[in-house]
Design a protein around this motif. Sequence first.
Motif, PDB file in Angstrom:
ATOM      1  N   LEU A 161       0.864  -1.179   0.000  1.00  0.00           N
ATOM      2  CA  LEU A 161       0.000   0.000   0.000  1.00  0.00           C
ATOM      3  C   LEU A 161       0.898   1.226   0.000  1.00  0.00           C
ATOM      4  O   LEU A 161       1.824   1.312   0.805  1.00  0.00           O
ATOM      5  CB  LEU A 161      -0.903  -0.002   1.231  1.00  0.00           C
ATOM      6  N   ILE A 162       0.636   2.160  -0.910  1.00  0.00           N
ATOM      7  CA  ILE A 162       1.428   3.386  -0.993  1.00  0.00           C
ATOM      8  C   ILE A 162       0.494   4.586  -0.904  1.00  0.00           C
ATOM      9  O   ILE A 162      -0.528   4.630  -1.589  1.00  0.00           O
ATOM     10  CB  ILE A 162       2.222   3.456  -2.320  1.00  0.00           C
ATOM     11  N   SER A 163       0.852   5.550  -0.053  1.00  0.00           N
ATOM     12  CA  SER A 163       0.121   6.824  -0.034  1.00  0.00           C
ATOM     13  C   SER A 163       0.951   7.822  -0.826  1.00  0.00           C
ATOM     14  O   SER A 163       2.157   7.942  -0.605  1.00  0.00           O
ATOM     15  CB  SER A 163      -0.115   7.320   1.390  1.00  0.00           C
ATOM     16  N   ALA A 164       0.293   8.510  -1.744  1.00  0.00           N
ATOM     17  CA  ALA A 164       0.990   9.470  -2.603  1.00  0.00           C
ATOM     18  C   ALA A 164      -0.038  10.438  -3.187  1.00  0.00           C
ATOM     19  O   ALA A 164      -1.230  10.131  -3.231  1.00  0.00           O
ATOM     20  CB  ALA A 164       1.710   8.743  -3.730  1.00  0.00           C
ATOM     21  N   PRO A 165       0.416  11.605  -3.647  1.00  0.00           N
ATOM     22  CA  PRO A 165      -0.537  12.578  -4.199  1.00  0.00           C
ATOM     23  C   PRO A 165      -1.053  12.212  -5.592  1.00  0.00           C
ATOM     24  O   PRO A 165      -2.100  12.692  -6.008  1.00  0.00           O
ATOM     25  CB  PRO A 165       0.265  13.882  -4.243  1.00  0.00           C
ATOM     26  N   ASP A 166      -0.320  11.343  -6.320  1.00  0.00           N
ATOM     27  CA  ASP A 166      -0.753  10.986  -7.671  1.00  0.00           C
ATOM     28  C   ASP A 166      -0.090   9.672  -8.089  1.00  0.00           C
ATOM     29  O   ASP A 166       0.808   9.163  -7.417  1.00  0.00           O
ATOM     30  CB  ASP A 166      -0.415  12.096  -8.671  1.00  0.00           C
ATOM     31  N   LEU A 167      -0.532   9.142  -9.218  1.00  0.00           N
ATOM     32  CA  LEU A 167      -0.035   7.866  -9.712  1.00  0.00           C
ATOM     33  C   LEU A 167       1.458   7.922 -10.051  1.00  0.00           C
ATOM     34  O   LEU A 167       2.199   6.979  -9.769  1.00  0.00           O
ATOM     35  CB  LEU A 167      -0.837   7.428 -10.942  1.00  0.00           C
ATOM     36  N   ASP A 168       1.909   9.023 -10.648  1.00  0.00           N
ATOM     37  CA  ASP A 168       3.329   9.150 -10.989  1.00  0.00           C
ATOM     38  C   ASP A 168       4.211   9.036  -9.745  1.00  0.00           C
ATOM     39  O   ASP A 168       5.244   8.361  -9.764  1.00  0.00           O
ATOM     40  CB  ASP A 168       3.610  10.481 -11.695  1.00  0.00           C
ATOM     41  N   THR A 169       3.811   9.699  -8.669  1.00  0.00           N
ATOM     42  CA  THR A 169       4.584   9.636  -7.427  1.00  0.00           C
ATOM     43  C   THR A 169       4.538   8.231  -6.841  1.00  0.00           C
ATOM     44  O   THR A 169       5.546   7.719  -6.361  1.00  0.00           O
ATOM     45  CB  THR A 169       4.066  10.670  -6.410  1.00  0.00           C
ATOM     46  N   ALA A 170       3.376   7.593  -6.889  1.00  0.00           N
ATOM     47  CA  ALA A 170       3.256   6.220  -6.386  1.00  0.00           C
ATOM     48  C   ALA A 170       4.171   5.290  -7.173  1.00  0.00           C
ATOM     49  O   ALA A 170       4.863   4.440  -6.596  1.00  0.00           O
ATOM     50  CB  ALA A 170       1.812   5.748  -6.476  1.00  0.00           C
ATOM     51  N   TYR A 171       4.226   5.464  -8.488  1.00  0.00           N
ATOM     52  CA  TYR A 171       5.098   4.642  -9.319  1.00  0.00           C
ATOM     53  C   TYR A 171       6.565   4.895  -8.973  1.00  0.00           C
ATOM     54  O   TYR A 171       7.357   3.966  -8.852  1.00  0.00           O
ATOM     55  CB  TYR A 171       4.842   4.925 -10.804  1.00  0.00           C
ATOM     56  N   ARG A 172       6.933   6.165  -8.786  1.00  0.00           N
ATOM     57  CA  ARG A 172       8.308   6.501  -8.434  1.00  0.00           C
ATOM     58  C   ARG A 172       8.694   5.865  -7.094  1.00  0.00           C
ATOM     59  O   ARG A 172       9.782   5.283  -6.954  1.00  0.00           O
ATOM     60  CB  ARG A 172       8.495   8.022  -8.364  1.00  0.00           C
ATOM     61  N   ILE A 173       7.803   5.947  -6.113  1.00  0.00           N
ATOM     62  CA  ILE A 173       8.069   5.340  -4.801  1.00  0.00           C
ATOM     63  C   ILE A 173       8.237   3.833  -4.951  1.00  0.00           C
ATOM     64  O   ILE A 173       9.156   3.233  -4.384  1.00  0.00           O
ATOM     65  CB  ILE A 173       6.940   5.671  -3.808  1.00  0.00           C
ATOM     66  N   ALA A 174       7.361   3.220  -5.728  1.00  0.00           N
ATOM     67  CA  ALA A 174       7.433   1.767  -5.932  1.00  0.00           C
ATOM     68  C   ALA A 174       8.752   1.361  -6.570  1.00  0.00           C
ATOM     69  O   ALA A 174       9.397   0.406  -6.125  1.00  0.00           O
ATOM     70  CB  ALA A 174       6.260   1.299  -6.782  1.00  0.00           C
ATOM     71  N   THR A 175       9.188   2.088  -7.592  1.00  0.00           N
ATOM     72  CA  THR A 175      10.439   1.718  -8.268  1.00  0.00           C
ATOM     73  C   THR A 175      11.664   2.003  -7.401  1.00  0.00           C
ATOM     74  O   THR A 175      12.645   1.289  -7.493  1.00  0.00           O
ATOM     75  CB  THR A 175      10.580   2.433  -9.632  1.00  0.00           C
ATOM     76  N   GLU A 176      11.599   3.025  -6.545  1.00  0.00           N
ATOM     77  CA  GLU A 176      12.735   3.341  -5.671  1.00  0.00           C
ATOM     78  C   GLU A 176      12.813   2.431  -4.450  1.00  0.00           C
ATOM     79  O   GLU A 176      13.899   2.045  -4.014  1.00  0.00           O
ATOM     80  CB  GLU A 176      12.651   4.793  -5.194  1.00  0.00           C
ATOM     81  N   LYS A 177      11.672   2.095  -3.871  1.00  0.00           N
ATOM     82  CA  LYS A 177      11.659   1.376  -2.593  1.00  0.00           C
ATOM     83  C   LYS A 177      11.543  -0.142  -2.739  1.00  0.00           C
ATOM     84  O   LYS A 177      11.961  -0.869  -1.835  1.00  0.00           O
ATOM     85  CB  LYS A 177      10.503   1.875  -1.715  1.00  0.00           C
ATOM     86  N   ILE A 178      10.942  -0.604  -3.804  1.00  0.00           N
ATOM     87  CA  ILE A 178      10.792  -2.056  -3.985  1.00  0.00           C
ATOM     88  C   ILE A 178      11.400  -2.463  -5.327  1.00  0.00           C
ATOM     89  O   ILE A 178      10.826  -3.209  -6.096  1.00  0.00           O
ATOM     90  CB  ILE A 178       9.327  -2.514  -3.831  1.00  0.00           C
ATOM     91  N   HIS A 179      12.602  -1.991  -5.557  1.00  0.00           N
ATOM     92  CA  HIS A 179      13.289  -2.165  -6.834  1.00  0.00           C
ATOM     93  C   HIS A 179      13.671  -3.603  -7.159  1.00  0.00           C
ATOM     94  O   HIS A 179      13.894  -3.938  -8.295  1.00  0.00           O
ATOM     95  CB  HIS A 179      14.544  -1.277  -6.871  1.00  0.00           C
ATOM     96  N   TYR A 180      13.750  -4.480  -6.192  1.00  0.00           N
ATOM     97  CA  TYR A 180      14.156  -5.863  -6.437  1.00  0.00           C
ATOM     98  C   TYR A 180      12.988  -6.754  -6.871  1.00  0.00           C
ATOM     99  O   TYR A 180      13.159  -7.933  -7.109  1.00  0.00           O
ATOM    100  CB  TYR A 180      14.818  -6.460  -5.193  1.00  0.00           C
ATOM    101  N   LYS A 181      11.803  -6.169  -7.011  1.00  0.00           N
ATOM    102  CA  LYS A 181      10.622  -6.926  -7.426  1.00  0.00           C
ATOM    103  C   LYS A 181      10.066  -6.325  -8.708  1.00  0.00           C
ATOM    104  O   LYS A 181      10.172  -5.129  -8.946  1.00  0.00           O
ATOM    105  CB  LYS A 181       9.546  -6.885  -6.340  1.00  0.00           C
ATOM    106  N   ARG A 182       9.453  -7.158  -9.526  1.00  0.00           N
ATOM    107  CA  ARG A 182       8.828  -6.696 -10.759  1.00  0.00           C
ATOM    108  C   ARG A 182       7.440  -6.163 -10.439  1.00  0.00           C
ATOM    109  O   ARG A 182       6.643  -6.829  -9.783  1.00  0.00           O
ATOM    110  CB  ARG A 182       8.729  -7.844 -11.759  1.00  0.00           C
TER     111      ARG A 182
END
Length: 135
Positions: free
Chosen positions: A98-119
């Motif tokens: 679960l990610i809290s973010a102001p928009d989809l782009d930010t959520a995607y950026r957080i996902a790629t930065e924080k959970i980078h070892y998963k597809r």
Amino acid sequence: MTIYQAKVAYDSASNGDKVTETYLLRAFNLTDAETMIAGAVSPKVRANSEGIEIKSITNKRFDDFLQHPADADTDVRYYVVKTESETESGATKRYTTLISAPDLDTAYRIATEKIHYKRIVSIVEHEAVDYLHKD
């Protein structure tokens, strides 16, 4: 603590219309979740109405919860990110974050930065209007 999803209905104090909302809550148990949702929604309920109808409270399983820093002016939205990775034996392991973010782009950026070892399999906005928790 467990994360629950609560769907509630009530007559709005602002316009009298019937409102149905979804909340995410981090609580110890169902009783604690019910108390939290009642406390958060009660100020929104029209006086002389039937009160709050809790339609459902369900346990939601998230492997992690990542929050983007927010202030009073930030429009916070919640996104469910499904990811997967391969184990040493070659099996596929799936995760839900679960990610809290102001928009989809930010959520995607957080996902790629924080959970980078998963597809990343999918990122979907959750219908929740708020995330309630005890500090």
